[in-house]
Design a protein around this motif. Structure first.
Motif, mmCIF file in Angstrom:
data_model
loop_
_atom_site.group_PDB
_atom_site.id
_atom_site.type_symbol
_atom_site.label_atom_id
_atom_site.label_comp_id
_atom_site.label_asym_id
_atom_site.label_seq_id
_atom_site.Cartn_x
_atom_site.Cartn_y
_atom_site.Cartn_z
ATOM 1 N N UNK A 28 0.836 -1.199 0.000
ATOM 2 C CA UNK A 28 0.000 0.000 0.000
ATOM 3 C C UNK A 28 0.871 1.249 0.000
ATOM 4 N N UNK A 29 1.908 1.237 0.817
ATOM 5 C CA UNK A 29 2.820 2.390 0.860
ATOM 6 C C UNK A 29 3.513 2.585 -0.478
ATOM 7 N N UNK A 30 3.909 1.484 -1.110
ATOM 8 C CA UNK A 30 4.585 1.559 -2.407
ATOM 9 C C UNK A 30 3.659 2.153 -3.468
ATOM 10 N N UNK A 31 2.390 1.728 -3.476
ATOM 11 C CA UNK A 31 1.426 2.265 -4.431
ATOM 12 C C UNK A 31 1.204 3.757 -4.201
ATOM 13 N N UNK A 32 1.137 4.149 -2.933
ATOM 14 C CA UNK A 32 0.951 5.564 -2.629
ATOM 15 C C UNK A 32 2.155 6.377 -3.091
ATOM 16 N N UNK A 33 3.349 5.823 -2.919
ATOM 17 C CA UNK A 33 4.552 6.517 -3.363
ATOM 18 C C UNK A 33 4.548 6.663 -4.888
ATOM 19 N N UNK A 34 4.105 5.629 -5.588
ATOM 20 C CA UNK A 34 4.024 5.713 -7.049
ATOM 21 C C UNK A 34 3.018 6.771 -7.487
#
Length: 136
Positions: free
Chosen positions: A19-25
């Motif tokens: 989830x954090x990775x998607x938000x960063x993207x």
């Protein structure tokens, strides 16, 4: 019992990381979009070689924008790598089993026979109809 708990915690942590990775993207996409918009507005405000209209100013700013140069292709390297890439792609293919192919072949033969009989009957019906009307 603690193994299951550790496994659950690990899965939860993995989900949280995804989830954090998607938000960063998403944030990175927003940032690049914002930068492009700022660059365009900067060009739009600075550019004066237009016909005086709003549309003319926009077109002139778009035309002035610098395009990235395309990378040159090394054809010798591409020719050397082509057979290797080809073999990798062929190895990715999942071939059907003999049993599966046999059943598909049987289905095709059955449908050909069914449609053959159907079209024979339709042809026979039209032939009798035309003889009845005395067209033939």
């Amino acid at each position: 019992m603690s193994d299951k708990k550790d496994l659950r915690e690990q899965k939860a942590q993995d989900k949280l990381n995804k989830i954090k990775e998607k938000q960063a993207q998403k944030e990175a996409k927003k940032e690049t979009k914002k930068n492009k918009k700022e660059e365009f507005t900067k060009l739009y405000n600075e550019f004066e070689g237009h016909d005086g209209t709003q549309e003319g100013k926009i077109k002139a700013a778009k035309n002035k924008r610098v395009k990235k140069e395309k990378e040159k292709i090394d054809y010798k390297l591409a020719l050397k790598e082509a057979p290797v890439k080809f073999l990798k792609e062929v190895n990715k293919i999942q071939w059907s089993s003999r049993k599966n192919l046999g059943t598909k072949f049987l289905w095709v033969i059955i449908f050909i026979a069914i449609f053959g009989v159907f079209f024979f009957c339709v042809d026979l019906a039209f032939q009798n109809l035309f003889e009845l009307i005395r067209i033939i």
